[in-house]
Design a protein around this motif. Sequence first.
Motif, PDB file in Angstrom:
ATOM      1  N   PHE A   1     -74.456  29.171  28.331  1.00 21.46           N
ATOM      2  CA  PHE A   1     -74.817  29.451  29.722  1.00 21.46           C
ATOM      3  C   PHE A   1     -73.963  28.624  30.665  1.00 21.46           C
ATOM      4  O   PHE A   1     -73.501  29.115  31.697  1.00 21.46           O
ATOM      5  N   GLY A   2     -73.756  27.364  30.327  1.00 23.35           N
ATOM      6  CA  GLY A   2     -72.924  26.514  31.169  1.00 23.35           C
ATOM      7  C   GLY A   2     -71.512  27.046  31.282  1.00 23.35           C
ATOM      8  O   GLY A   2     -70.905  27.031  32.364  1.00 23.35           O
ATOM      9  N   THR A   3     -70.954  27.533  30.163  1.00 22.70           N
ATOM     10  CA  THR A   3     -69.620  28.127  30.187  1.00 22.70           C
ATOM     11  C   THR A   3     -69.585  29.323  31.122  1.00 22.70           C
ATOM     12  O   THR A   3     -68.651  29.497  31.917  1.00 22.70           O
ATOM     13  N   LEU A   4     -70.613  30.157  31.034  1.00 20.64           N
ATOM     14  CA  LEU A   4     -70.700  31.319  31.913  1.00 20.64           C
ATOM     15  C   LEU A   4     -70.790  30.901  33.369  1.00 20.64           C
ATOM     16  O   LEU A   4     -70.057  31.392  34.226  1.00 20.64           O
ATOM     17  N   TYR A   5     -71.687  29.968  33.665  1.00 19.95           N
ATOM     18  CA  TYR A   5     -71.952  29.563  35.039  1.00 19.95           C
ATOM     19  C   TYR A   5     -70.704  28.979  35.688  1.00 19.95           C
ATOM     20  O   TYR A   5     -70.387  29.259  36.847  1.00 19.95           O
ATOM     21  N   LEU A   6     -69.976  28.193  34.938  1.00 15.88           N
ATOM     22  CA  LEU A   6     -68.784  27.552  35.475  1.00 15.88           C
ATOM     23  C   LEU A   6     -67.622  28.533  35.652  1.00 15.88           C
ATOM     24  O   LEU A   6     -66.618  28.191  36.275  1.00 15.88           O
ATOM     25  N   SER A   7     -67.766  29.745  35.121  1.00 14.86           N
ATOM     26  CA  SER A   7     -66.694  30.731  35.249  1.00 14.86           C
ATOM     27  C   SER A   7     -66.715  31.464  36.587  1.00 14.86           C
ATOM     28  O   SER A   7     -65.804  32.237  36.882  1.00 14.86           O
TER      29      SER A   7
END
Length: 356
Positions: free
Chosen positions: A259-265
């Motif tokens: 989720f963090g990877t997604l959010y930071l994208s």
Amino acid sequence: MKIVGKAGNCRAFGFDTNLLAQFDFGGQIDNNCFASVSPEQQKKFQVDFVSQFEKVRDQLLKYRWLSAEAILPPRVTTGPCCAPSDFHVFISDAYDLSRSLVPAWQGQRGWMEFPAHRVIVNAAAIAHELVHVLFPNGNRMLAEGLATYLQHKLLPRVPVYPNYGDALEVVVEEFLRATFRDDPSGALWNMDLEGLEGISTPDDLFMRVGTRPFIGGDPAKAEIPDPEQTKFLYAVAGSFVGFLLENPIEDAILTEKNFGTLYLSSPLRPLERDSGASDRWQKAYQGKDRHNKRSYYSFRDLSLLWRTYMHFILFREDKEKPPIPDNYRRNKLVSDLYAKLLQEIAGEGSRQEAAR
């Protein structure tokens, strides 16, 4: 002027003179100025602000989404207007709603507005707005979903918008049953979540359900959205984010890291509308399935998993259990998850019976 901690360094967010939060409790009628809340309420709000700031900061660090050296928020040090504080917090009866995400998009990250009437009754969504300041996003659904979810997770007993202490799924269910009385489960499956996910900050959330008019207001018309519809959309976003983070279906790909990877994208960039590329979901949500094979989920896949879970928890106790629509029931992700959920509830019933 209230001291909150050191600017620019998350690890040093103690309480010293480097990071300042300025609180403005001014109110006005005609030419008469006055305090918007009492001195005691001012003091309590400031204490709550610092306490909730710490909760939000610590949770974001626990998720490992922010570096300990992160700039939170970035201080303007050059140009014609240098802000006198890092958080400029306004409490006034001139506001109907709390705001901080749109000001951040406008280049005023740290500018926060709270309605005085919510502060008076201890119902100001401080944590929600702090998430927008500390961890904003260019995707409006993700930005509001995370802020709504963390507000409820960190302070479940504080009665704030949109769920006022209830589970977010309760708000979703009540709206579906009240608005789509003939077929609330069908409305769940006919939500255009892909459209909701495509909304960029600072646009308001809206969504189509089947062929009905937009929920949340028609984006082509300058009109104030129905408050119950907006509350529903925030609950949908918060529930979806909570599903991804809490992983109630015990799926190995639904991790905080993904989720963090997604959010930071899809970072928030002032004065730019960018909700993120659609393929970033499958790039972020990768892992191995139960057969140890490499797998990934697209946004559509994740929305199907959320809908399946919601259908199970919202309608399983209905006397006439509504079936999952055929065009979705034939999807393997949906059928496998629903069978798993039914098996788990049957197993739980057997364990309870054996315990007697």
